[in-house]
Design an enzyme around this catalytic site. Sequence first.
Site, PDB file in Angstrom:
ATOM      1  CE  LYS A  52      -4.077  -2.335   2.166  1.00  0.00           C
ATOM      2  NZ  LYS A  52      -4.514  -2.792   3.265  1.00  0.00           N
ATOM      3  CD  GLN A  96      -3.704  -4.571   6.138  1.00  0.00           C
ATOM      4  OE1 GLN A  96      -3.934  -3.609   5.659  1.00  0.00           O
ATOM      5  NE2 GLN A  96      -4.360  -5.825   5.602  1.00  0.00           N
ATOM      6  CG  ASP A 119     -10.048  -0.294   4.823  1.00  0.00           C
ATOM      7  OD1 ASP A 119      -9.732  -0.684   3.799  1.00  0.00           O
ATOM      8  OD2 ASP A 119      -9.320  -0.240   5.830  1.00  0.00           O
TER       9      ASP A 119
HETATM   10  N1  GUN Z   1      -7.014  -6.882   5.790  1.00  0.00           N
HETATM   11  C1  GUN Z   1      -7.440  -7.664   4.776  1.00  0.00           C
HETATM   12  N2  GUN Z   1      -8.107  -6.856   3.997  1.00  0.00           N
HETATM   13  C2  GUN Z   1      -8.057  -5.586   4.467  1.00  0.00           C
HETATM   14  C3  GUN Z   1      -8.742  -4.459   3.904  1.00  0.00           C
HETATM   15  O1  GUN Z   1      -9.077  -4.456   2.602  1.00  0.00           O
HETATM   16  N3  GUN Z   1      -8.503  -3.641   4.665  1.00  0.00           N
HETATM   17  C4  GUN Z   1      -7.860  -3.488   5.930  1.00  0.00           C
HETATM   18  N4  GUN Z   1      -7.815  -2.434   6.576  1.00  0.00           N
HETATM   19  N5  GUN Z   1      -7.583  -4.505   6.346  1.00  0.00           N
HETATM   20  C5  GUN Z   1      -7.652  -5.560   5.620  1.00  0.00           C
END
Ligand code: GUN
Length: 285
Positions: A52, A96, A119
């Site tokens: 990311k 995350q 998200d």
């Molecule tokens: N963990 C697995 N997929 C995601 C996601 O799309 N966003 C976040 N914040 N954590 C994750």
Amino acid sequence: MAVMIDGKAVSARLRQKMAAEVAAMKEAGVVPGLAVVLVGENPASQVYVRNKIKACEELGIRSQDYRLPEDTTQEALLDLVGELNRREDIHGILVQLPLPGQIREEAVIAAIAPEKDVDAFHARNVGKIVQGSYNFLPCTPAGVMELIRSTGVPVQGKECVVVGRSNIVGKPMALLMLHENATVTICHSRTRDLGEVTRRADILIVAIGKANFITKDMVKPGAVVIDVGMNRDENGKLCGDVDFAGVEPVAGYLTPVPGGVGPMTITMLMGNTITAAKLQGRREG
Ligand code: GUN
């Protein structure tokens, strides 16, 4: 033989457009900023977070990386989220998941300012998606929609089966397909005769987290098959929820793992960060 859906190529096209958008925003004095928060040492999460941040760098988005120890308290994390909510140079906040056991994920998601919730996990944003008017879409389902669009196969009126009902993928995925006028069925671990249902699907989207679970006898010939899974098989090799070798001769279109949905998720996160910066920049201006 199925046509491969190239997530890397679709992703690269979108990122090119986004980079131009970020450059134009910078000219106008707004630099999109994303805070990425990782608690603990989960190896998969570390890889996701690294990717990311790399994507931000490539697009000219300013990223700020927070690494907190495994034993971080919920209170400390909520304090950080509160501080990021107040920062004018941070337009998007990504915490995350999963979080360590002492922290309630719902409490953290609820604490993120909805306009910075890139998200789209906050109840306010989920509610907007249910109602069909939203600023952000959750990244993985939004990425899947782009991949389906890239095939040129129309969605309207089609039978779509979503396997998996998580808040992150399955549930919002079903809603997005419904918005595009598909006839949608959601399957899960208690579904009786799963194969009988999945065989009806013109568009089959699988997000259950079980290696090679969808076999060729469960797929309608010519179907669009989207594999959201990211697993390790018995030899430690990365694989999806769909038995690729078996399904490839049956499906019409198929996403590989890796190189299918994965690159799209991060691209859509970048898109949400740009949207967040635009919305917040506009309100302040
Ligand atoms: N963990 C697995 N997929 C995601 C996601 O799309 N966003 C976040 N914040 N954590 C994750």
